[in-house]
Design a protein around this motif. Sequence first.
Motif, PDB file in Angstrom:
ATOM      1  N   GLU A 153       0.827  -1.205   0.000  1.00 50.03           N
ATOM      2  CA  GLU A 153       0.000   0.000   0.000  1.00 50.03           C
ATOM      3  C   GLU A 153       0.864   1.259   0.000  1.00 50.03           C
ATOM      4  OE1 GLU A 153      -3.142   2.506  -0.222  1.00 50.03           O
ATOM      5  OE2 GLU A 153      -3.117   0.326  -0.505  1.00 50.03           O
ATOM      6  N   LYS A 188       2.451   1.618  -3.393  1.00 47.89           N
ATOM      7  CA  LYS A 188       1.449   2.040  -4.376  1.00 47.89           C
ATOM      8  C   LYS A 188       1.192   3.528  -4.262  1.00 47.89           C
ATOM      9  CE  LYS A 188      -3.315   1.121  -5.837  1.00 47.89           C
ATOM     10  NZ  LYS A 188      -4.556   0.319  -5.566  1.00 47.89           N
ATOM     11  N   ARG A 189       1.078   4.027  -3.028  1.00 48.63           N
ATOM     12  CA  ARG A 189       0.854   5.450  -2.806  1.00 48.63           C
ATOM     13  C   ARG A 189       2.070   6.265  -3.249  1.00 48.63           C
ATOM     14  NH1 ARG A 189      -2.409   7.353   1.408  1.00 48.63           N
ATOM     15  NH2 ARG A 189      -3.467   5.340   1.377  1.00 48.63           N
TER      16      ARG A 189
END
Length: 457
Positions: free
Chosen positions: A369, A372-373
């Motif tokens: 996550e 991805k950010r």
Amino acid sequence: MSDQTTAPDDQPDAPNDPWLARAHILVVDDEPGMRNFLTRTLTPRCARVEAVENTAAAGRLIDASHFDLIILDNKMAGRTGLEWLAELRRDGFFTEVILITAFADLETAIEALRAGAADFVLKPFRTKQILNAIARCLDRAALRRENFVLRRQLGASPEPEKPGRLVGTSPQMARIREMVARAAATPTTVLITGESGTAKEITARALHDQSPYSAKPFVPVNCAAISSEIIESELFGHVKGAFTGAASSREGLFFYAQGGTLFLDEVAELPLALQAKLLRVIEDRKVRPVGSDREVPIDVRLIAATNADLSEEVAAGRFRADLFYRLDVFRIHLPPLRDRPEDVEALARMFMGQISAQLGLPPLALDDETLKRFAAYPWPGNARELRNRVERGLIMGAFDVPHVEDAGEAETDDLSELEKRHMLRVLDAAGGNRAEAARRLGVSRKTLDRKCAEWNA
């Protein structure tokens, strides 16, 4: 008349000195036997040895090319070695000199030191004695240069760009590594362009490390961090009395980079008057210390970098067109991080390893996550902003993962507008302190002032 007509013929092994094999040495002695002895001794151990019988011939050689060391006889017909050395020092000639003489007394030794001799060797001497004296001088000179460069790096910026590698799996980075490898093998001047934080100094270091100059110094200079009043002296050196406060002669950064690489970062910030002098240095391969009538040969590979559009600077009259064309022989453009999101993970992991080791903190996990950010964020501050984000996360114990809207990119794709928003946001966060905002942005105060003037901010 020479001090000594014969020289010892013992030839023990030379000191294990890393600088000796790369040294260019000039022997000045009017006795053929001594010249021959020193030539035979030094030629197999050094990169280059020249031997001449008088100071006039020596002067022609040092006007034509650089020498790391001069071995100078004192008692010669016509002018003594000490007289010639004193004249060289007055003219801003900083090369190491070993004085050799058969007439050693306290007065001569004191005169030698005052004239600027680095060492004093009494004839007759053994081979090991002269080799040890040479090694001491070369080591001392190398250490002096390294210390000077380190002091400049430590004092230039609270957050100097950290050494590293050209990291990334994107096609753009593969192309850049290929260009670096091609350019590194030549002495060609290189211009590195790209936004702030795109690792221009790291690219310059990679060029140096892969080049034939890699064993010699890499000297980075932030042109925007040096005031226009002293930058000529910083680059070219000065002689005693050249200006108010010049209590002694001092070498310039070109001298400290001798045989290696001089990296001129933010070259667009150079004053116009100095641009003309830099152009002449590039063309003639000589520098003139401030206050001196003598030009000193240099052997320096030049790399320049800028986050400005030099074509626009030329059109606006702020940068000389002839210097631009001289610098822009081989250009390497570093794309912004937003154009190569596939490189973000590799950079983040590299920064994590480096910074956690430096801070003595356990590394944070880079989960899917977070990555991805990170990949979705446009990184207006480029790799420098990513590095700062990683460092802040390590200190806080958790990542403050950015969102795309944090960069103000939700409404516009115009890069100039993005730059404006980002810089003004940082300026606001710094309470309007432009010096602090410039430091956080990784640009010069002059650049930020110019941008604010354009935006009427």
